[in-house]
Design a protein around this motif. Structure first.
Motif, PDB file in Angstrom:
ATOM      1  N   MET A  23      19.670 -40.562  -6.416  1.00 15.65           N
ATOM      2  CA  MET A  23      20.515 -40.177  -7.551  1.00 15.65           C
ATOM      3  C   MET A  23      21.993 -40.151  -7.140  1.00 15.65           C
ATOM      4  SD  MET A  23      18.125 -37.318  -9.411  1.00 15.65           S
ATOM      5  CE  MET A  23      19.450 -36.766 -10.459  1.00 15.65           C
ATOM      6  N   SER A  28      19.109 -43.413 -11.762  1.00 14.48           N
ATOM      7  CA  SER A  28      18.779 -42.333 -12.689  1.00 14.48           C
ATOM      8  C   SER A  28      17.645 -41.507 -12.083  1.00 14.48           C
ATOM      9  CB  SER A  28      18.330 -42.904 -14.039  1.00 14.48           C
ATOM     10  OG  SER A  28      17.062 -43.538 -13.895  1.00 14.48           O
ATOM     11  N   TYR A  29      17.485 -40.279 -12.575  1.00 14.19           N
ATOM     12  CA  TYR A  29      16.416 -39.419 -12.070  1.00 14.19           C
ATOM     13  C   TYR A  29      15.063 -40.106 -12.225  1.00 14.19           C
ATOM     14  CZ  TYR A  29      12.972 -35.768 -11.631  1.00 14.19           C
ATOM     15  OH  TYR A  29      11.859 -35.057 -11.252  1.00 14.19           O
TER      16      TYR A  29
END
Length: 118
Positions: A23, A28-29
């Motif tokens: 991250m 993105s997560y």
């Protein structure tokens, strides 16, 4: 069968929290979690390249070949270079070095880095 194995590269690079690391490097997560935890994320070439850049590796370092027992391949087949190997953990290696020898350890690593750049 070719499989993605980032665990070994994370260990080599001393990455303890892969999701956070990914991250912090722009993933993105959702993608970071799928890559780090399950290894089942679809790696489009763009993401594969990003991983290689931030981990200072090649796709060959990330991919592992697990041959089928029912369809063996010749020993000299290039895919055999991607067979799983022992994973070194830089943190455990460094953790075993006595405190008074750490500066020698760092010096040896620095010398290797210089040779690699030449």
């Amino acid at each position: 069968m070719l499989q993605i194995n980032l665990g070994k590269v994370f260990k080599l690079r001393g990455v303890v929290k892969p999701v956070s690391f990914l991250m912090q490097n722009g993933f993105s997560y959702n993608i970071a979690y799928r890559i780090a935890k399950s290894g089942r994320a679809t790696l489009i070439p763009k993401n594969l390249e990003r991983l290689c850049l931030i981990l200072n590796c090649t796709p060959n370092d990330i991919l592992e070949f697990h041959p089928s027992k029912s369809k063996p391949i010749p020993e000299n087949h290039p895919l055999n270079k991607l067979r799983a190997t022992e994973t070194l953990d830089i943190n455990s290696i460094a953790g075993d070095i006595p405190a008074d020898k750490i500066s020698e350890f760092k010096k040896a690593i620095d010398e290797i880095k210089i040779k690699l750049k030449a």
